[in-house]
Design an enzyme around this catalytic site. Structure first.
Site, PDB file in Angstrom:
ATOM      1  N   ILE A   1       0.904  -1.161   0.000  1.00 18.08           N
ATOM      2  CA  ILE A   1       0.000   0.000   0.000  1.00 18.08           C
ATOM      3  C   ILE A   1       0.935   1.201   0.000  1.00 18.08           C
ATOM      4  O   ILE A   1       1.569   1.512   0.998  1.00 18.08           O
ATOM      5  CB  ILE A   1      -0.927   0.027   1.242  1.00 18.08           C
ATOM      6  CG1 ILE A   1      -1.852  -1.203   1.234  1.00 18.08           C
ATOM      7  CG2 ILE A   1      -1.758   1.305   1.252  1.00 18.08           C
ATOM      8  CD1 ILE A   1      -2.873  -1.235   2.374  1.00 18.08           C
ATOM      9  N   PRO A   2       1.082   1.824  -1.171  1.00 20.74           N
ATOM     10  CA  PRO A   2       2.242   2.715  -1.388  1.00 20.74           C
ATOM     11  C   PRO A   2       2.112   4.093  -0.751  1.00 20.74           C
ATOM     12  O   PRO A   2       2.019   5.099  -1.456  1.00 20.74           O
ATOM     13  CB  PRO A   2       2.331   2.801  -2.910  1.00 20.74           C
ATOM     14  CG  PRO A   2       0.919   2.602  -3.373  1.00 20.74           C
ATOM     15  CD  PRO A   2       0.238   1.713  -2.371  1.00 20.74           C
ATOM     16  N   CYS A   3       2.158   4.156   0.573  1.00 18.35           N
ATOM     17  CA  CYS A   3       2.081   5.457   1.234  1.00 18.35           C
ATOM     18  C   CYS A   3       3.324   6.300   0.923  1.00 18.35           C
ATOM     19  O   CYS A   3       3.309   7.506   1.089  1.00 18.35           O
ATOM     20  CB  CYS A   3       1.894   5.279   2.740  1.00 18.35           C
ATOM     21  SG  CYS A   3       3.133   4.264   3.531  1.00 18.35           S
ATOM     22  N   HIS A   4       4.384   5.643   0.415  1.00 16.39           N
ATOM     23  CA  HIS A   4       5.589   6.407   0.046  1.00 16.39           C
ATOM     24  C   HIS A   4       5.350   7.267  -1.196  1.00 16.39           C
ATOM     25  O   HIS A   4       6.164   8.117  -1.529  1.00 16.39           O
ATOM     26  CB  HIS A   4       6.771   5.458  -0.178  1.00 16.39           C
ATOM     27  CG  HIS A   4       6.545   4.460  -1.287  1.00 16.39           C
ATOM     28  ND1 HIS A   4       5.862   3.277  -1.083  1.00 16.39           N
ATOM     29  CD2 HIS A   4       6.896   4.477  -2.596  1.00 16.39           C
ATOM     30  CE1 HIS A   4       5.814   2.593  -2.225  1.00 16.39           C
ATOM     31  NE2 HIS A   4       6.432   3.310  -3.160  1.00 16.39           N
ATOM     32  N   ARG A   5       4.237   7.033  -1.912  1.00 17.96           N
ATOM     33  CA  ARG A   5       3.970   7.821  -3.123  1.00 17.96           C
ATOM     34  C   ARG A   5       3.209   9.116  -2.829  1.00 17.96           C
ATOM     35  O   ARG A   5       2.760   9.792  -3.743  1.00 17.96           O
ATOM     36  CB  ARG A   5       3.190   6.970  -4.141  1.00 17.96           C
ATOM     37  CG  ARG A   5       4.035   5.825  -4.685  1.00 17.96           C
ATOM     38  CD  ARG A   5       3.299   4.960  -5.690  1.00 17.96           C
ATOM     39  NE  ARG A   5       4.047   3.707  -5.890  1.00 17.96           N
ATOM     40  CZ  ARG A   5       3.485   2.552  -6.243  1.00 17.96           C
ATOM     41  NH1 ARG A   5       2.190   2.491  -6.469  1.00 17.96           N
ATOM     42  NH2 ARG A   5       4.234   1.467  -6.385  1.00 17.96           N
TER      43      ARG A   5
END
Ligand code: ZN
Length: 362
Positions: free
Chosen positions: A326-330
């Site tokens: 779940i790409p919270c880094h994006r």
């Protein structure tokens, strides 16, 4: 591919080259003691350079600049060279603080407790940052988690003898695990247990948790939120943890490897991420941000129909329990600045540049 050296961005001290360090280990050169530590992958034990134990093969050695880095990587202290015992000339108050952390196995000492003992909390923060490359709190946390982490790293089998893993007894092992994850689930409860597995990645070790055919946790072992996340999972799922891979964990490991090798853009692992209605809305939107792209916190607030709730979006983002997938880094700042990242900004930077076609750090 594994990194052989701890990423210098995680610590304040640069390491000598791996070649210099390995030669020092072969010579058992005590002048390097305190400068770096060696973890031996095959045994899960970490040592000082001067340790008299049998010399490991180069390919099995991992180097760390700080004790806590080795602990967060799931290594246990060697009983022979005792790397947790301080060497060198720390002031008396630091030695005292370290021995208190040891005797109470990573106890959370609050600022006021330090102050009661005549230790200036700000001074302690500075000293630890400078000499250990991390805060005193992070150091204590590494001691609280280390027993459970080394167990996971070695993939310890509950039914086997604990001695293989360097634990003195099976009950010692169970204690180390229980302190962090609670009483382990019995094998008979496999179907309902939360399976836990160890992941090696080029940006540090992670723990994966799976239950009922879905991934529910993927987190860096040294993240500050880790203990909170574990507590949340235990409550949410009302299930005990079982340190054993399952199908989902194995699939996660495979897909993560491919992702870091630049060969995978989308994950196909089934996910389960219960939360408040707002959190689940935010996390579901995160999943729609394509590989290689970013969104601002403001855009996300707008999409989740919570205009003005930029900060709420930021904290929901920070409570994401399934990092990378779940790409919270994006999610970045409107200005293009990185914003925050629970796993550390250098990791966010590395993930984003990997996705933008760059090479991994080294
Ligand atoms: Zn040793």
């Amino acid at each position: 591919m594994l990194m052989t050296t701890t990423d210098p961005r995680t610590t304040s001290r640069p390491l000598p080259t791996p070649r210099v360090m390995y030669n020092a280990v072969v010579r058992q050169d005590a002048s390097y003691d305190g400068l770096f530590y060696t973890g031996v992958r095959t045994t899960g034990i970490f040592c000082r350079p001067s340790c008299r134990a049998r010399k490991p093969k180069r390919e099995n050695v991992e180097f760390f600049s700080a004790v806590a880095d080795a602990l967060f990587a799931g290594y246990r202290a060697c009983l022979r060279c005792k790397p947790l015992h301080t060497v060198g000339a720390h002031p008396a108050w630091v030695k005292d603080l370290l021995s208190r952390v040891e005797s109470r196995e990573g106890a959370r000492l609050k600022d006021f407790e330090l102050a009661q003992d005549g230790i200036d909390p700000a001074g302690a923060r500075r000293y630890f940052q400078e000499h250990f490359g991390m805060t005193f709190q992070a150091y204590s946390r590494s001691r609280r988690l280390s027993g459970a982490l080394s167990q996971l790293r070695l993939g310890f089998d509950l039914d086997n003898t604990a001695a293989d893993a360097g634990f003195e007894s099976l009950s010692g092992f169970r204690d180390a695990f229980s302190k962090v994850f609670g009483e382990p689930a019995g094998k008979a409860d496999r179907a309902t247990a939360i399976h836990l597995g160890w992941m090696e990645t080029p940006i540090g070790p992670m723990i994966a948790g799976a239950r009922n055919g879905a991934l529910i946790l993927l987190e860096f072992t040294n993240r500050r939120m880790m203990e909170t996340q574990i507590e949340t999972l235990r409550k949410r799922f009302k299930a005990a943890f079982l340190p054993e891979d399952d199908k989902v964990i194995r699939q996660t490991r495979r897909e993560l490897d491919e992702y870091f090798a630049g060969k995978r853009r989308d994950f196909t692992i089934p996910l389960d991420y219960p939360g408040t209605p707002f959190e689940t809305r935010v996390w579901t939107e995160l999943l729609k941000i394509p590989y290689g792209q970013t969104r601002s916190y403001e855009e996300l607030a707008e999409i989740t129909s919570s205009r003005g709730a930029v900060r709420a979006v930021g904290s929901a983002n920070g409570r994401n329990r399934i990092a990378i997938v779940i790409p919270c880094h994006r999610v970045v700042n409107k200005s293009g600045a990185l914003g925050g990242y629970g796993g550390g900004l250098w990791r966010k930077q590395t993930l984003l540049s990997l996705e933008q076609g760059g090479e991994l750090g080294r």
